[in-house]
Design a protein around this motif. Structure first.
Motif, mmCIF file in Angstrom:
data_model
loop_
_atom_site.group_PDB
_atom_site.id
_atom_site.type_symbol
_atom_site.label_atom_id
_atom_site.label_comp_id
_atom_site.label_asym_id
_atom_site.label_seq_id
_atom_site.Cartn_x
_atom_site.Cartn_y
_atom_site.Cartn_z
ATOM 1 N N ILE A 102 40.011 42.415 35.600
ATOM 2 C CA ILE A 102 40.649 42.647 34.128
ATOM 3 C C ILE A 102 40.855 44.109 34.053
ATOM 4 C CG2 ILE A 102 39.759 42.441 31.850
ATOM 5 C CD1 ILE A 102 37.768 40.258 32.381
ATOM 6 N N LEU A 103 40.180 44.934 34.441
ATOM 7 C CA LEU A 103 40.539 46.625 34.107
ATOM 8 C C LEU A 103 41.889 46.873 35.025
ATOM 9 C CD1 LEU A 103 37.123 48.352 34.897
ATOM 10 C CD2 LEU A 103 38.293 47.979 32.557
ATOM 11 N N PHE A 104 42.200 46.044 36.030
ATOM 12 C CA PHE A 104 43.413 46.499 36.692
ATOM 13 C C PHE A 104 44.656 45.942 35.741
ATOM 14 C CE2 PHE A 104 41.438 46.342 41.333
ATOM 15 C CZ PHE A 104 41.113 47.735 41.387
ATOM 16 N N LEU A 105 44.415 44.584 35.312
ATOM 17 C CA LEU A 105 45.325 44.207 34.567
ATOM 18 C C LEU A 105 45.579 45.038 33.357
ATOM 19 C CD1 LEU A 105 44.819 40.174 34.802
ATOM 20 C CD2 LEU A 105 46.664 41.499 36.046
ATOM 21 N N CYS A 106 44.550 45.505 32.463
ATOM 22 C CA CYS A 106 44.747 46.314 31.380
ATOM 23 C C CYS A 106 45.482 47.490 31.643
ATOM 24 C CB CYS A 106 43.408 46.687 30.813
ATOM 25 S SG CYS A 106 42.258 45.314 29.962
ATOM 26 N N VAL A 107 45.392 48.306 32.915
ATOM 27 C CA VAL A 107 46.006 49.311 33.267
ATOM 28 C C VAL A 107 47.679 49.018 33.526
ATOM 29 C CG1 VAL A 107 46.053 51.181 34.893
ATOM 30 C CG2 VAL A 107 43.657 50.329 34.173
ATOM 31 N N ALA A 108 47.616 47.973 33.981
ATOM 32 C CA ALA A 108 48.946 47.524 34.469
ATOM 33 C C ALA A 108 49.928 47.120 33.055
ATOM 34 C CB ALA A 108 48.944 46.061 35.225
ATOM 35 N N TRP A 140 56.015 55.230 37.152
ATOM 36 C CA TRP A 140 55.292 54.169 36.206
ATOM 37 C C TRP A 140 55.501 52.806 36.755
ATOM 38 C CZ3 TRP A 140 52.060 57.596 34.795
ATOM 39 C CH2 TRP A 140 52.680 58.744 34.282
ATOM 40 N N ASN A 141 56.719 52.464 37.222
ATOM 41 C CA ASN A 141 56.857 51.043 37.863
ATOM 42 C C ASN A 141 56.216 50.791 38.757
ATOM 43 O OD1 ASN A 141 59.041 49.295 36.239
ATOM 44 N ND2 ASN A 141 59.939 51.291 36.000
ATOM 45 N N PHE A 142 56.092 51.732 39.746
ATOM 46 C CA PHE A 142 55.169 51.732 40.896
ATOM 47 C C PHE A 142 53.903 51.325 40.526
ATOM 48 C CE2 PHE A 142 52.675 53.600 44.289
ATOM 49 C CZ PHE A 142 53.145 52.699 45.454
ATOM 50 N N LEU A 143 53.282 52.209 39.775
ATOM 51 C CA LEU A 143 52.012 52.011 39.382
ATOM 52 C C LEU A 143 51.639 50.646 38.583
ATOM 53 C CD1 LEU A 143 51.077 55.506 37.854
ATOM 54 C CD2 LEU A 143 50.044 54.685 39.867
ATOM 55 N N ALA A 144 52.541 50.393 37.650
ATOM 56 C CA ALA A 144 52.178 49.029 36.927
ATOM 57 C C ALA A 144 52.335 47.712 37.931
ATOM 58 C CB ALA A 144 53.263 48.908 35.961
ATOM 59 N N GLY A 145 53.134 47.890 38.918
ATOM 60 C CA GLY A 145 53.305 46.803 39.946
ATOM 61 C C GLY A 145 52.349 47.043 40.777
ATOM 62 N N GLY A 146 51.699 48.238 41.347
ATOM 63 C CA GLY A 146 50.755 48.220 42.195
ATOM 64 C C GLY A 146 49.332 47.851 41.487
ATOM 65 N N PHE A 147 49.088 47.981 40.348
ATOM 66 C CA PHE A 147 47.894 47.510 39.610
ATOM 67 C C PHE A 147 47.746 45.946 39.572
ATOM 68 C CE2 PHE A 147 47.088 51.953 38.570
ATOM 69 C CZ PHE A 147 45.649 51.918 38.778
ATOM 70 N N VAL A 152 45.651 40.657 41.581
ATOM 71 C CA VAL A 152 46.010 39.504 42.174
ATOM 72 C C VAL A 152 45.321 39.337 43.742
ATOM 73 C CG1 VAL A 152 47.862 38.120 43.380
ATOM 74 C CG2 VAL A 152 48.266 39.120 41.156
ATOM 75 N N THR A 153 45.188 40.444 44.180
ATOM 76 C CA THR A 153 44.462 40.501 45.542
ATOM 77 C C THR A 153 43.141 40.282 45.377
ATOM 78 O OG1 THR A 153 46.398 42.020 46.625
ATOM 79 C CG2 THR A 153 44.125 41.594 47.708
ATOM 80 N N PHE A 189 48.097 32.693 37.365
ATOM 81 C CA PHE A 189 48.138 33.481 38.673
ATOM 82 C C PHE A 189 49.693 33.726 39.169
ATOM 83 C CE2 PHE A 189 48.216 33.699 43.152
ATOM 84 C CZ PHE A 189 47.425 34.754 43.599
ATOM 85 N N TRP A 190 50.487 32.803 39.148
ATOM 86 C CA TRP A 190 51.720 33.119 39.698
ATOM 87 C C TRP A 190 52.821 33.977 38.533
ATOM 88 C CZ3 TRP A 190 51.970 32.566 44.554
ATOM 89 C CH2 TRP A 190 51.207 31.556 45.136
ATOM 90 N N ILE A 191 52.299 33.952 37.343
ATOM 91 C CA ILE A 191 53.003 34.774 36.279
ATOM 92 C C ILE A 191 52.537 36.127 36.582
ATOM 93 C CG2 ILE A 191 52.615 35.685 34.051
ATOM 94 C CD1 ILE A 191 52.545 32.650 33.088
ATOM 95 N N CYS A 192 51.417 36.491 37.102
ATOM 96 C CA CYS A 192 50.926 38.009 37.559
ATOM 97 C C CYS A 192 51.686 38.183 38.719
ATOM 98 C CB CYS A 192 49.465 38.051 37.621
ATOM 99 S SG CYS A 192 48.634 37.998 36.269
ATOM 100 N N VAL A 193 52.031 37.483 39.799
ATOM 101 C CA VAL A 193 53.008 37.496 40.882
ATOM 102 C C VAL A 193 54.203 37.981 40.334
ATOM 103 C CG1 VAL A 193 53.805 36.593 42.895
ATOM 104 C CG2 VAL A 193 51.471 36.346 42.371
ATOM 105 N N ALA A 194 54.705 37.037 39.490
ATOM 106 C CA ALA A 194 56.281 37.351 38.858
ATOM 107 C C ALA A 194 56.257 38.806 38.234
ATOM 108 C CB ALA A 194 56.351 36.323 38.024
ATOM 109 N N SER A 195 55.078 39.297 37.363
ATOM 110 C CA SER A 195 55.248 40.585 36.885
ATOM 111 C C SER A 195 55.390 41.774 37.863
ATOM 112 C CB SER A 195 53.783 40.540 36.099
ATOM 113 O OG SER A 195 53.755 42.125 35.558
#
Length: 232
Positions: A102-108, A140-147, A152-153, A189-195
């Motif tokens: 949840i925290l990873f997604l909030c940071v993303a 910022w894009n790298f950090l957002a995608g990374g989180f 997901v992982t 889950f796949w929506i997050c992969v798409a993000s």
């Protein structure tokens, strides 16, 4: 002022960042990260159910990050129930891992909005500082995608290594024990992969915006003026 080509690319990148933000918010609020089929093992063993009879003991389950539901089939018909992960069920799960997702997604979400702002800035003008320009937008894009990738992982680890579906299915089941027959990652889950993929596309767009294409120069014909031309 940035050129028309650069403006278009950064405007498109800002749109992609905003779409990524919407996707993460929708994914977090929807209880369809995982679905599966659950077998009431205790009930099936009590009546020594064979293959045709096992259908009466196979139910369904679905859940997300905050809530879910299941259909219990223990030989007496289906019983629907809904549940929430917080505050009680999370104690039976891997609390640290679930909270980290949840925290990873909030940071993303935060970095997606920052990326959106930086792309808008670069579409409007050329920033004086390098960190405010394409380099900052890439960061910022790298950090957002990374989180998002981390979230997901982590969710995959919770499902496959910590048996998340089985723990949820057996929560507060004192008499019956359920085993997992099937489980599938669902739309959220796949929506997050798409993000995460959207931010990778943004990195590509920003990289293309930095390419300097050679300008095509047209040769002007030299005018030769002769003495005869002057006479006329």
């Amino acid at each position: 002022m940035p050129g028309c080509f650069k403006k278009t690319l950064f405007a498109l990148a800002s749109l992609v960042s905003f779409v990524s933000f919407i996707l993460i918010v929708v994914a977090m609020g929807t209880p369809k990260w995982m679905t599966g089929k659950i077998l009431c093992k205790t009930g099936a063993d009590l009546v020594n159910a064979t293959d045709p009879e096992l259908v009466k003991f196979i139910g369904e389950i679905y859940y997300g990050l905050f809530r879910g539901g299941k259909i219990r089939q223990c030989g007496l018909g289906g019983r629907r129930s809904k549940f929430t992960i917080f505050p009680h069920m999370v104690k039976k799960l891997n609390t640290g891992l679930h909270v980290m997702i949840i925290l990873f997604l909030c940071v993303a979400i935060f970095f997606s909005l920052v990326s959106f702002g930086f792309c808008i800035l670069n579409a409007i003008k050329v920033p004086y500082r390098a960190i405010n320009g394409p380099a900052g937008a890439c960061l910022w894009n790298f950090l957002a995608g990374g989180f998002v990738v981390l979230a997901v992982t982590s969710f995959m680890a919770a499902v496959n290594l910590h048996h998340l579906t089985e723990r949820i299915a057996n929560f507060r089941e004192n008499v019956f024990r359920f085993v997992i027959l099937e489980e599938h990652f669902e739309d959220c889950f796949w929506i997050c992969v798409a993000s995460a993929t959207a931010h990778a596309v943004n990195l590509l767009l920003i990289a293309i915006s930095g390419i300097h294409f050679p300008k095509i120069k047209t040769k002007t014909e030299e005018v030769n003026v002769t003495a005869e031309d002057i006479m006329y």
